[in-house]
Design a protein around this motif. Structure first.
Motif, PDB file in Angstrom:
ATOM      1  N   LYS A   1      14.081  -9.993  19.967  1.00  0.00           N
ATOM      2  CA  LYS A   1      15.466 -10.819  20.274  1.00  0.00           C
ATOM      3  C   LYS A   1      16.207 -10.274  21.213  1.00  0.00           C
TER       4      LYS A   1
ATOM      5  N   GLU B   1      15.066 -11.185  24.927  1.00  0.00           N
ATOM      6  CA  GLU B   1      15.474 -12.625  25.156  1.00  0.00           C
ATOM      7  C   GLU B   1      16.277 -12.772  26.600  1.00  0.00           C
ATOM      8  N   SER B   2      17.371 -12.117  26.561  1.00  0.00           N
ATOM      9  CA  SER B   2      18.162 -12.159  27.891  1.00  0.00           C
ATOM     10  C   SER B   2      17.656 -11.917  28.958  1.00  0.00           C
TER      11      SER B   2
ATOM     12  N   ASN C   1      14.912 -14.784  29.824  1.00  0.00           N
ATOM     13  CA  ASN C   1      15.566 -15.805  30.417  1.00  0.00           C
ATOM     14  C   ASN C   1      15.914 -15.617  31.674  1.00  0.00           C
TER      15      ASN C   1
ATOM     16  N   SER D   1      10.306 -23.130  27.408  1.00  0.00           N
ATOM     17  CA  SER D   1      11.432 -23.186  28.167  1.00  0.00           C
ATOM     18  C   SER D   1      11.390 -24.893  28.902  1.00  0.00           C
TER      19      SER D   1
ATOM     20  N   HIS E   1      14.704 -15.149  17.734  1.00  0.00           N
ATOM     21  CA  HIS E   1      15.186 -16.092  18.812  1.00  0.00           C
ATOM     22  C   HIS E   1      16.655 -16.178  18.681  1.00  0.00           C
ATOM     23  N   SER E   2      17.420 -16.152  19.880  1.00  0.00           N
ATOM     24  CA  SER E   2      18.734 -16.292  19.687  1.00  0.00           C
ATOM     25  C   SER E   2      19.145 -16.999  21.142  1.00  0.00           C
ATOM     26  N   GLY E   3      19.865 -18.150  21.176  1.00  0.00           N
ATOM     27  CA  GLY E   3      20.184 -18.965  22.063  1.00  0.00           C
ATOM     28  C   GLY E   3      19.238 -19.948  22.699  1.00  0.00           C
ATOM     29  N   GLN E   4      19.112 -20.380  23.708  1.00  0.00           N
ATOM     30  CA  GLN E   4      18.105 -21.546  24.365  1.00  0.00           C
ATOM     31  C   GLN E   4      17.467 -21.012  25.528  1.00  0.00           C
ATOM     32  N   HIS E   5      16.226 -21.718  25.798  1.00  0.00           N
ATOM     33  CA  HIS E   5      15.454 -21.344  26.847  1.00  0.00           C
ATOM     34  C   HIS E   5      15.525 -22.674  27.806  1.00  0.00           C
ATOM     35  N   THR E   6      16.531 -22.592  28.460  1.00  0.00           N
ATOM     36  CA  THR E   6      16.755 -24.061  29.244  1.00  0.00           C
ATOM     37  C   THR E   6      16.682 -23.428  30.841  1.00  0.00           C
TER      38      THR E   6
END
Length: 510
Positions: free
Chosen positions: A149, A152-153, A156, A344, A357-362
């Motif tokens: 987690k 993740e930042s 992304n 993603s 996981h935290s947030g979205q992979h957009t």
């Protein structure tokens, strides 16, 4: 006596007239000879200049197409890099789920041991111990999930930067395309004109327009009267297949590099020791059927399909890692599956297990999501070659034309010596038969040229490779005209008379 002397004088007068006419004819012949030599030299110089213009523009175009090929490779490489990054991230994510699988296994083993408590009470103690081990596995699962987690930042950010790089690469392709279109009008080649044929005209606007149309027809998605464009999905499938074929082997298939215990070698020793030895402390523990992959996909349901699975247009980048953890401990046995997935996309992205996981992979916007004309700055577009199934069109390889003119007659105060006067003409009168003009100096000259931008990989079988914008093997050469083509170019140049002459030479190669 007087009569004879008069006749002699008249005879001598006739000879003088004939001599003067002879000298006049000799002077005219000499002047015409100078004029012919001058015209031929100027015509050869103008034709060489026209050839140079066509070839130079073709070289610029070939360099642009080679630039598209190199940048298309870079775009494909950026997608391949995304698959590798997704592979690394999903490999990290699976560690938490493998620990969770261990917790489930020991939960089941605890129940199995508990079922054997009566009449052997030692199994009750084993059940309690198995429950404690299950708790340790759960704690480790949380630890590894939190570690992922925290990544993740950065993950992304990497995907966003790679996505932005593809946009920048295509933006540079669009910039090069516009600059090349301007050059195909003959603009920017003034130094070449001044050096080769001072005073010659630029390439006519009509012929420059033909060059631009030919160049646009090379790129699928640009306007082209000779052949329609394929749709956005067809172009997206091309880049998707190339990108997936470009992946490193580790990203494509992670089922091979395993140790004797069935756990992949890319999962570090500390993790393996904790999973298989430290937490359970005894028993037999191993992985079965571990497999993983990462690729550009239409949806996650096709993550294990082949490169053309379901008409893959590359809407998302996905990765998968799964297998089974088999554990035998004291009198209990269990085999529980583990799985991690990651994708993603602008919509429908996922990251499992959820604890990692935290947030979205957009950050990935998909491959070639827009029409070419509307994605100059965004949309992950690329330049794709538009083949034309017609040998008369050289299979879609572009032609480059040059048509230039030059006034050979100097005239005025700086007239050449053989031009005699400011008009370069002589007028003759012959009594009742009227007057006539004789042109002693050439007027305007014109030159027409053609070059071909063609694809050829060097080597024995180089001609067998079809043209594409993924390999930088575009070259340029001067090329002969066919009569109808020459007539079309002359018509575009506004020289209808020469066009009619070319039309009449249908069976000739010019």
């Amino acid at each position: 006596m007087k009569t004879r002397h008069a006749r002699g004088r008249r005879s001598r007068g006739q000879s003088l007239v004939l001599a003067c006419l002879s000298f006049l004819l000799l002077a005219l012949m000499t002047t015409l000879s100078f004029n012919l030599s001058h015209a031929l030299r100027e015509k050869m110089s103008l034709q060489q200049h026209s050839d140079t213009m066509a070839y130079s523009m073709a070289v610029l175009e070939a360099r642009s197409l080679n630039y598209y090929a190199v940048t298309n490779r870079a775009i494909a490489a950026s997608y391949a890099a995304m698959t590798s990054v997704h592979g690394y991230m999903v490999a990290a994510s699976v560690t938490g789920d493998m620990m969770t699988a261990g917790a489930w296994n020991f939960g089941i083993i605890a129940v199995e041991e508990l079922a054997q408590c009566y009449p052997n009470l030692s199994h009750c103690a084993h059940a309690i111990e198995a429950g404690i081990i299950a708790g340790k596995y759960s704690q480790k699962a949380n630890t590894y999930n939190n570690k992922v987690k925290n990544l993740e930042s950065a993950f992304n950010k990497v995907i966003k930067n790679l996505n932005d790089m593809t946009d920048s690469l295509h933006s540079s392709q669009a910039t090069v395309h516009m600059a090349t279109r301007n050059a195909l009008r003959g603009s920017g080649l003034d130094d070449l004109t001044d050096y080769n044929a001072p005073g010659a005209s630029n390439v006519s606007a009509g012929v420059g327009g033909l060059n631009i149309k030919e160049f646009d027809c090379v790129v699928d998605g640009m306007d082209c009267q000779k052949a329609p464009s394929t749709d956005v999905k067809a172009r997206a499938r091309s880049m998707t297949e190339v990108s997936n074929a470009t992946r490193p082997s580790w990203a494509a298939d992670r089922s091979i590099p395993v140790l004797m215990n069935g756990i992949p070698t890319y999962l570090n020793n500390t993790f393996q020791k904790s999973l298989l030895k430290d937490i359970p402390s005894r028993g037999t523990h191993m992985g079965l059927g571990h497999s993983g992959t990462a690729k550009v996909v239409e949806s996650m349901s096709g993550i294990h399909g082949n490169g053309q699975y379901g008409g893959n247009t590359g809407k998302m980048v996905g990765a998968d890692e799964h297998g089974t953890l088999m554990q035998q401990w004291r009198d209990g046995f269990s085999a529980f599956p583990y799985k991690a997935t990651l994708s993603s996309a602008q919509s429908g992205s996922e990251h499992k297990p959820g604890g990692a996981h935290s947030g979205q992979h957009t950050e990935f916007s998909g491959i070639n999501t827009k029409q070419l004309s509307s994605c100059a700055n965004s949309g992950n577009c690329f330049m794709k070659f538009r083949g034309i199934a017609d040998p008369d069109e050289d299979w879609g390889q572009p032609h480059v034309y040059s048509y230039v003119t030059k006034q050979f007659f100097v005239g005025g105060g700086t007239k050449a010596p053989w031009e005699l006067n400011s008009s370069g003409t002589m007028r003759f009168s012959h009594g009742a038969q009227g007057e006539g003009d004789l042109r002693l100096a050439p007027g305007e000259g014109a030159a027409l040229s053609k070059a071909l931008v063609y694809y050829h990989r060097l080597g024995k079988d180089g001609w067998k490779e079809a043209p594409s914008l993924f390999n930088p093997y575009w070259r340029a050469k001067l090329h002969p005209f066919k009569a109808p083509e020459a007539a079309r170019v002359l018509g575009a140049a506004g020289n209808s008379e020469a066009g009619q002459i070319a039309t009449g030479a249908e069976d000739l190669t010019l």
